[in-house]
Design a protein around this motif. Structure first.
Motif, PDB file in Angstrom:
ATOM      1  N   ALA A  62      28.140 -51.409  18.150  1.00 26.90           N
ATOM      2  CA  ALA A  62      29.025 -52.205  17.282  1.00 26.90           C
ATOM      3  C   ALA A  62      28.781 -53.692  17.491  1.00 26.90           C
ATOM      4  CB  ALA A  62      30.482 -51.857  17.556  1.00 26.90           C
ATOM      5  N   GLY A  63      28.664 -54.108  18.749  1.00 26.46           N
ATOM      6  CA  GLY A  63      28.412 -55.515  19.028  1.00 26.46           C
ATOM      7  C   GLY A  63      27.060 -55.974  18.510  1.00 26.46           C
ATOM      8  N   ARG A  64      26.063 -55.162  18.696  1.00 26.28           N
ATOM      9  CA  ARG A  64      24.717 -55.514  18.225  1.00 26.28           C
ATOM     10  C   ARG A  64      24.669 -55.586  16.700  1.00 26.28           C
ATOM     11  NH1 ARG A  64      20.006 -52.911  21.853  1.00 26.28           N
ATOM     12  NH2 ARG A  64      20.806 -53.414  23.918  1.00 26.28           N
ATOM     13  N   ARG A  65      25.334 -54.622  16.050  1.00 27.65           N
ATOM     14  CA  ARG A  65      25.352 -54.643  14.583  1.00 27.65           C
ATOM     15  C   ARG A  65      25.987 -55.923  14.069  1.00 27.65           C
ATOM     16  NH1 ARG A  65      30.089 -51.746  12.954  1.00 27.65           N
ATOM     17  NH2 ARG A  65      30.829 -53.827  13.522  1.00 27.65           N
ATOM     18  N   THR A  66      27.117 -56.296  14.656  1.00 28.81           N
ATOM     19  CA  THR A  66      27.804 -57.497  14.211  1.00 28.81           C
ATOM     20  C   THR A  66      26.935 -58.734  14.419  1.00 28.81           C
ATOM     21  OG1 THR A  66      29.965 -56.512  14.697  1.00 28.81           O
ATOM     22  CG2 THR A  66      29.863 -58.915  14.548  1.00 28.81           C
ATOM     23  N   ALA A  67      26.311 -58.833  15.591  1.00 28.87           N
ATOM     24  CA  ALA A  67      25.472 -59.994  15.886  1.00 28.87           C
ATOM     25  C   ALA A  67      24.250 -60.043  14.978  1.00 28.87           C
ATOM     26  CB  ALA A  67      25.047 -59.968  17.349  1.00 28.87           C
ATOM     27  N   THR A  68      23.617 -58.897  14.761  1.00 23.83           N
ATOM     28  CA  THR A  68      22.414 -58.868  13.927  1.00 23.83           C
ATOM     29  C   THR A  68      22.753 -59.172  12.475  1.00 23.83           C
ATOM     30  OG1 THR A  68      21.563 -57.146  15.401  1.00 23.83           O
ATOM     31  CG2 THR A  68      20.355 -57.523  13.373  1.00 23.83           C
ATOM     32  N   THR A  69      23.851 -58.616  11.990  1.00 21.80           N
ATOM     33  CA  THR A  69      24.272 -58.882  10.617  1.00 21.80           C
ATOM     34  C   THR A  69      24.525 -60.372  10.400  1.00 21.80           C
ATOM     35  OG1 THR A  69      25.259 -56.680  10.396  1.00 21.80           O
ATOM     36  CG2 THR A  69      26.030 -58.378   8.891  1.00 21.80           C
ATOM     37  N   ALA A  70      25.234 -60.993  11.337  1.00 22.45           N
ATOM     38  CA  ALA A  70      25.516 -62.424  11.209  1.00 22.45           C
ATOM     39  C   ALA A  70      24.230 -63.238  11.238  1.00 22.45           C
ATOM     40  CB  ALA A  70      26.450 -62.866  12.333  1.00 22.45           C
ATOM     41  N   ALA A  71      23.306 -62.874  12.141  1.00 19.59           N
ATOM     42  CA  ALA A  71      22.048 -63.613  12.251  1.00 19.59           C
ATOM     43  C   ALA A  71      21.204 -63.466  10.990  1.00 19.59           C
ATOM     44  CB  ALA A  71      21.273 -63.130  13.472  1.00 19.59           C
ATOM     45  N   VAL A  72      21.150 -62.271  10.436  1.00 20.21           N
ATOM     46  CA  VAL A  72      20.366 -62.039   9.213  1.00 20.21           C
ATOM     47  C   VAL A  72      20.948 -62.833   8.051  1.00 20.21           C
ATOM     48  CG1 VAL A  72      19.821 -60.293   7.463  1.00 20.21           C
ATOM     49  CG2 VAL A  72      19.417 -59.802   9.886  1.00 20.21           C
ATOM     50  N   ARG A  73      22.265 -62.785   7.900  1.00 23.85           N
ATOM     51  CA  ARG A  73      22.886 -63.498   6.770  1.00 23.85           C
ATOM     52  C   ARG A  73      22.731 -65.016   6.889  1.00 23.85           C
ATOM     53  NH1 ARG A  73      28.309 -59.660   6.099  1.00 23.85           N
ATOM     54  NH2 ARG A  73      27.369 -58.237   4.574  1.00 23.85           N
ATOM     55  N   HIS A  74      22.708 -65.508   8.114  1.00 30.94           N
ATOM     56  CA  HIS A  74      22.589 -66.953   8.295  1.00 30.94           C
ATOM     57  C   HIS A  74      21.142 -67.426   8.215  1.00 30.94           C
ATOM     58  CE1 HIS A  74      23.584 -70.970   9.688  1.00 30.94           C
ATOM     59  NE2 HIS A  74      22.613 -70.869  10.588  1.00 30.94           N
ATOM     60  N   HIS A  75      20.240 -66.716   8.905  1.00 32.44           N
ATOM     61  CA  HIS A  75      18.866 -67.198   9.025  1.00 32.44           C
ATOM     62  C   HIS A  75      17.912 -66.584   7.999  1.00 32.44           C
ATOM     63  CE1 HIS A  75      19.772 -69.328  12.735  1.00 32.44           C
ATOM     64  NE2 HIS A  75      20.365 -68.238  13.209  1.00 32.44           N
ATOM     65  N   LEU A  76      18.297 -65.460   7.402  1.00 31.59           N
ATOM     66  CA  LEU A  76      17.408 -64.775   6.451  1.00 31.59           C
ATOM     67  C   LEU A  76      18.165 -64.496   5.149  1.00 31.59           C
ATOM     68  CD1 LEU A  76      15.983 -62.197   9.016  1.00 31.59           C
ATOM     69  CD2 LEU A  76      14.798 -64.234   8.199  1.00 31.59           C
ATOM     70  N   PRO A  77      18.688 -65.520   4.497  1.00 32.27           N
ATOM     71  CA  PRO A  77      19.537 -65.283   3.326  1.00 32.27           C
ATOM     72  C   PRO A  77      18.801 -64.656   2.152  1.00 32.27           C
ATOM     73  CG  PRO A  77      19.015 -67.616   3.544  1.00 32.27           C
ATOM     74  CD  PRO A  77      18.549 -66.959   4.806  1.00 32.27           C
ATOM     75  N   GLU A  78      17.475 -64.774   2.107  1.00 29.99           N
ATOM     76  CA  GLU A  78      16.735 -64.174   0.991  1.00 29.99           C
ATOM     77  C   GLU A  78      16.588 -62.662   1.125  1.00 29.99           C
ATOM     78  OE1 GLU A  78      13.509 -66.371   3.315  1.00 29.99           O
ATOM     79  OE2 GLU A  78      15.601 -65.891   3.653  1.00 29.99           O
ATOM     80  N   LEU A  79      16.893 -62.103   2.310  1.00 29.61           N
ATOM     81  CA  LEU A  79      16.851 -60.655   2.506  1.00 29.61           C
ATOM     82  C   LEU A  79      18.256 -60.102   2.296  1.00 29.61           C
ATOM     83  CD1 LEU A  79      14.546 -60.339   5.654  1.00 29.61           C
ATOM     84  CD2 LEU A  79      13.921 -60.497   3.238  1.00 29.61           C
ATOM     85  N   ALA A  80      18.428 -59.319   1.255  1.00 29.01           N
ATOM     86  CA  ALA A  80      19.756 -58.800   0.917  1.00 29.01           C
ATOM     87  C   ALA A  80      20.139 -57.647   1.833  1.00 29.01           C
ATOM     88  CB  ALA A  80      19.775 -58.331  -0.536  1.00 29.01           C
TER      89      ALA A  80
END
Length: 490
Positions: free
Chosen positions: A380-398
């Motif tokens: 759960a912690g990893r999912r939350t951290a990875t999701t936040a990182a992807v949305r912030h740093h990789l916004p072109e990947l939906a």
């Protein structure tokens, strides 16, 4: 993890020093190596075992380790070109291709090059695996009376009963067969339920290992699209009518790769549609024990309340423990159970008894519950951290869906799918391995995707570095993303 790294370093050091010893010469004792390199006896034992496996040293109980004699010259390879004709020479009126494409499976099984972060893996990182509990369970299992004898072909009664209780509902031990992991169970089910050349309905996208097993059995996978609520019943019903298929394979819980959970209102519909078509549903319940701590109550498996024998259930202990604890189960009712049993006996006789005994010891120990809770919280912690990182740093990947179970994210690329191989290659050059989306489709994919694993890495720091490296790869292909004001980010 640190001990494994120490063993690798010791292997490298000893390998480089072997020329100091003549063939048959004795290496320093384990005690001497412990003192010299400052490692544990277990590390020394692992290093010597690795050198022995490579044929560089020979160990003699009570005497020590010795440099191996030089190997004789390798003979010239034979001419195996005749096999190309033999393997492709399928006769008969209905030719079914027998080539096996394992590339989609190997993507998640092959270890990446040194220094590359493994975000393409399908198993828990060693730091999340219950190694001590498994070692203790295996030791206890080896001392059980009859542990090394021949087990019942259906599996140990106690283990079958445990799986039946875990599945729940009206499933009993007599409905369960013990299998050598989930992949073996899927392959057995596919061979049992459809003749070669027949169509088999599959979710789209879906697990590449199942597609490979279906094609290896001579079956023709037919895609049925999924959305955020799982497979679409209207398209499933249409696919049954159009193809005449008698099998549908699905993952109702934390679907691989999307993470979707089959909606409550669709669950009964899926079973009813299959029953009306005179078809089976193969339920691959691979991720039930990879639930995240914040997921809430889980739906029971489809098979739990299926009295008519429509559902053939597949589950396994492998995903939540170790790739090497290959113990799973098939659950089914009616004549199909006998066919499943016959195929499994012919293929493998039985699952090794020590492994079944070890599984029983593990799931019956206090460590089992602690391990499941620890994995749920960590994922759960990893999912939350990875999701936040992807949305912030990789916004072109939906990211269409944030999963509440499993260990991966399914990311859609901008533009056509043609950019997918380029991004996977660029990511590898940047030092991170991701799984391409193409192998998850049995027909033309609607868009390019990658699957990003957050379960296969060591922790938050490595996850953050993986996203940073993936950003480098995206910059190479797409350029930097725009900033909040629309300008290009530095």
């Amino acid at each position: 993890m640190e001990e494994r790294s120490s063993a690798s370093e010791l292997v490298s050091s000893l390998r480089s020093e072997l020329n100091r010893y003549s063939p048959g010469g004795k290496l320093p004792s384990s005690r001497a190596l412990v003192q010299r390199f400052g490692v544990s006896p277990v590390t020394v034992s692992r290093a010597v075992a690795q050198l022995a496996a490579e044929g560089l040293v020979v160990t003699r109980p009570g005497a020590g380790a010795f440099r191996a004699e030089p190997r004789s010259a390798v003979p010239a390879p034979g001419d195996t070109s005749w096999q190309e004709v033999s393997l492709s020479g399928d006769g008969g009126p209905e030719v079914v291709p027998r080539t096996v494409d394992a590339s989609g499976v190997l993507v998640t099984l092959a270890a990446p090059p040194s220094g590359v972060i493994e975000c393409n893996g399908g198993y828990l990182h060693p730091s999340l695996q219950p190694e001590r509990a498994m070692a203790a369970a295996l030791a206890r299992a080896g001392r059980r009376p009859g542990a090394w004898g021949r087990p019942p072909t259906d599996g140990l009664d106690e283990l079958r009963a445990w799986f039946a209780r875990e599945i729940g509902g009206t499933v009993t031990a007599s409905d369960v067969l013990i299998t050598a992991g989930g992949q073996s169970a899927l392959a057995t089910a596919l061979r049992a339920l459809s003749p070669p050349g027949a169509p088999v309905l599959v979710e789209s996208p879906t697990y590449p290992g199942m597609l490979a097993a279906a094609r290896a059995a001579g079956l023709r996978p037919v895609p049925v699209p999924v959305d955020a609520d799982g497979v679409r019943p209207d398209l499933l019903e249409a696919a049954f009518r159009a193809t005449g298929s008698r099998v549908f394979v699905c993952q109702p819980l934390f679907q691989n790769p999307t993470g979707a959970v089959l909606a409550p209102e669709r669950r009964g519909q899926i079973v009813r549609i299959a029953r009306d078509a005179g078809a089976f549903v193969v339920e691959d319940d691979f991720a039930r024990r990879l639930v995240h701590a914040d997921a809430g109550p889980l739906p029971v498996p489809l098979v739990a309340h299926d009295q008519d024998g429509v559902v053939v259930h597949v589950c396994s202990l492998t995903k939540v423990t170790s790739p090497s604890l290959r113990v799973g189960a098939l659950a089914a009712r009616g004549p199909v159970l006998e066919r499943l049993r016959a195929i499994q006996v012919v293929d493998s006789f039985f699952v090794p008894r020590p492994l079944q005994e070890a599984a029983l010891e593990l799931v019956g120990s206090p460590a089992w519950g602690r391990h499941l809770r620890a994995v749920a919280a960590e994922l759960a912690g990893r999912r939350t951290a990875t999701t936040a990182a992807v949305r912030h740093h990789l916004p072109e990947l939906a990211l269409p869906l944030v999963p509440s179970g499993g260990g991966t994210l399914w990311l859609r690329l901008p533009g056509p799918g043609a950019g997918e191989p380029a991004l996977v290659s660029a990511a590898l050059r940047a030092g991170v391995a991701v799984a391409p989306g193409r192998p998850y489709h049995c027909a033309e994919p609607p868009a390019g995707h990658i699957r990003l694993s957050f379960a296969a890495v060591s922790g938050p720091a490595e996850l953050a570095e993986a996203v940073r490296r993936l950003r480098t790869a995206c910059d190479e292909l797409f350029g930097p993303p725009p900033g909040p004001d629309g300008s290009l980010r530095a």
